[in-house]
Write an enzyme that holds these catalytic residues in place. Structure first.
Site, short mmCIF file in Angstrom:
data_model
loop_
_atom_site.label_atom_id
_atom_site.label_comp_id
_atom_site.label_asym_id
_atom_site.label_seq_id
_atom_site.Cartn_x
_atom_site.Cartn_y
_atom_site.Cartn_z
N SER A 69 -2.65 -2.13 7.95
CA SER A 69 -2.00 -0.94 7.61
C SER A 69 -1.45 -0.29 8.92
O SER A 69 -1.95 -0.17 10.21
CB SER A 69 -3.05 -0.04 7.06
OG SER A 69 -2.55 1.25 7.14
N LYS A 96 -0.90 6.75 2.04
CA LYS A 96 -2.31 6.54 2.84
C LYS A 96 -3.34 7.49 2.42
O LYS A 96 -3.13 8.35 1.70
CB LYS A 96 -2.05 7.00 4.41
CG LYS A 96 -0.84 5.70 4.79
CD LYS A 96 -1.16 4.49 4.93
CE LYS A 96 0.24 3.57 5.56
NZ LYS A 96 -0.01 2.18 5.42
N SER A 142 3.46 -2.59 -0.73
CA SER A 142 2.65 -3.31 0.24
C SER A 142 1.21 -3.10 -0.09
O SER A 142 0.59 -2.29 -0.97
CB SER A 142 2.74 -2.81 1.64
OG SER A 142 2.09 -1.42 1.79
#
Length: 277
Positions: A225, A118, A39
Site C-alpha cells: 500500500s 484507504k 488495486s
C-alpha cells in the site's frame, strides 16, 4: 382547435441527454459517487473489482466533492479541481462532518489529484508510528490477533492484470499465494483485518505527528500500500487535508473478479451489498 407543433426528435434527444447529465451530476456531487477498486492495497476488506458508492454526505462538501468526468474516446478529461478549484485552499467544508478513526475513506491525492481509498488511522494531533510491523498510536501499540493464512490464487487480477504479492514467493501461476492475516483493533474499538507479507522497510517508521486539519491513512494490505507512511513527492500520500476527503465507503454493491465490470459471469455472489467494516 390548435394543433401541437411536431417535435424535433434530435432536439428532444439532446434535451434528454442534458437532463440526464444534470441529474447524474447532482447525484454524484451531493449524494453518492461510484468507485471501482483498481488495486489490492485494501485487501482483504476490499478486493480488486469491488464496485461501491461513496457516501458524500458523511463529511460535508468541499471542492473535492465536485465530480470528475472522463470520456476517453472523445478526449474529455475534467476533474474536481478543474471545476471547483476556486474553492480549494482554505481546508474547510460546507456542512462538515468529522471522520472517525477506522473509517474507509475516498480522498483526492494531495499532489496527483487521483482518487485513493484507504483506512483512516491518525487524527489531527495523533502521533503515529510502525515498529516491527505493529501500528503504534500515541505511543501505544494496537491490539493484534493472528487469524492464520490468507490464501488466494496467484493469477493476474483486474483490468490491469496485476498479480498479488506473496509471502511464499516465488509462486508459480495458479499456485497458492499466501499472506499472514491479523485482526487489528484501533483505540476506539474499531477492528478490521489486515494482511502482512513479511519484513519490509515500511515495518519501521519514524513518528508521524498529524498536523491540524489533516489525517493519516493506511491500506489494510500493509505491505502492498502506498499511503501516509510515504512522502507525497515519491508517490506516497503523506498527510491528507480535510478538504481533500471525498466521502466514506459504507457498502459494496457488487464485485467482479474479471477484467471488466461487464463480465457478469465473474461477479462474486458473496459480496453483493456487503458492508464495509
Amino acid at each position: 382547435m390548435d394543433e401541437e407543433a411536431p417535435r424535433n426528435p434530435i432536439w428532444e434527444t439532446v434535451k434528454t441527454i442534458v437532463y440526464a447529465l444534470l441529474i447524474a451530476g447532482i447525484f454524484r456531487t451531493f449524494l453518492f459517487q461510484p468507485f471501482w477498486i483498481p488495486s489490492g492495497s485494501m485487501k482483504p476488506t476490499l478486493l480488486i473489482g469491488d464496485f461501491l458508492f461513496v457516501n458524500k454526505m458523511a463529511y460535508g462538501y468541499s471542492y473535492a466533492s465536485c465530480p470528475s468526468v472522463t470520456i476517453p474516446f472523445v478526449g474529455l478529461s475534467v476533474d474536481a479541481e478543474d471545476m471547483c478549484g476556486f474553492l480549494q485552499g482554505d481546508n474547510t467544508r460546507l456542512f462538515g462532518g468529522e471522520p472517525e478513526r477506522g473509517d474507509v475513506v475516498v480522498f483526492r491525492h494531495p499532489v496527483s489529484g487521483r482518487d485513493f481509498i484507504k483506512r483512516l488511522i491518525g487524527l489531527p494531533g495523533d502521533r503515529v508510528q510502525v515498529i516491527d510491523g505493529v501500528l503504534q498510536i500515541n505511543g501505544t501499540p494496537v491490539e493484534l490477533e493472528p487469524v492464520g493464512d490468507y490464501v488466494e490464487v496467484n493469477e493476474p487480477q483486474g483490468p490491469q492484470g496485476i498479480p498479488p504479492r506473496c509471502s511464499n514467493a516465488p509462486v508459480p501461476p495458479g499456485g497458492d499465494c499466501i499472506k499472514q492475516e491479523f485482526i487489528e483493533t484501533l483505540p476506539n474499538g474499531v477492528d478490521h483485518e489486515i494482511l502482512e507479507i513479511g519484513p519490509q522497510s515500511s515495518d519501521n517508521t519514524p513518528v508521524f505527528l498529524v498536523p491540524d486539519g489533516h489525517f493519516f491513512f493506511m491500506g489494510d494490505n500493509r505491505d502492498n500500500s502506498s499511503d501516509s507512511r510515504f512522502r507525497q513527492i515519491s508517490g506516497g500520500v503523506g498527510f491528507v487535508p480535510y478538504e481533500n476527503l471525498v466521502g466514506r465507503a459504507d457498502r459494496i454493491m457488487f464485485s467482479s473478479a474479471g477484467r471488466s465490470i461487464l463480465f457478469f459471469w465473474t461477479w462474486r455472489s458473496d459480496r453483493y451489498f456487503k458492508r464495509i467494516d
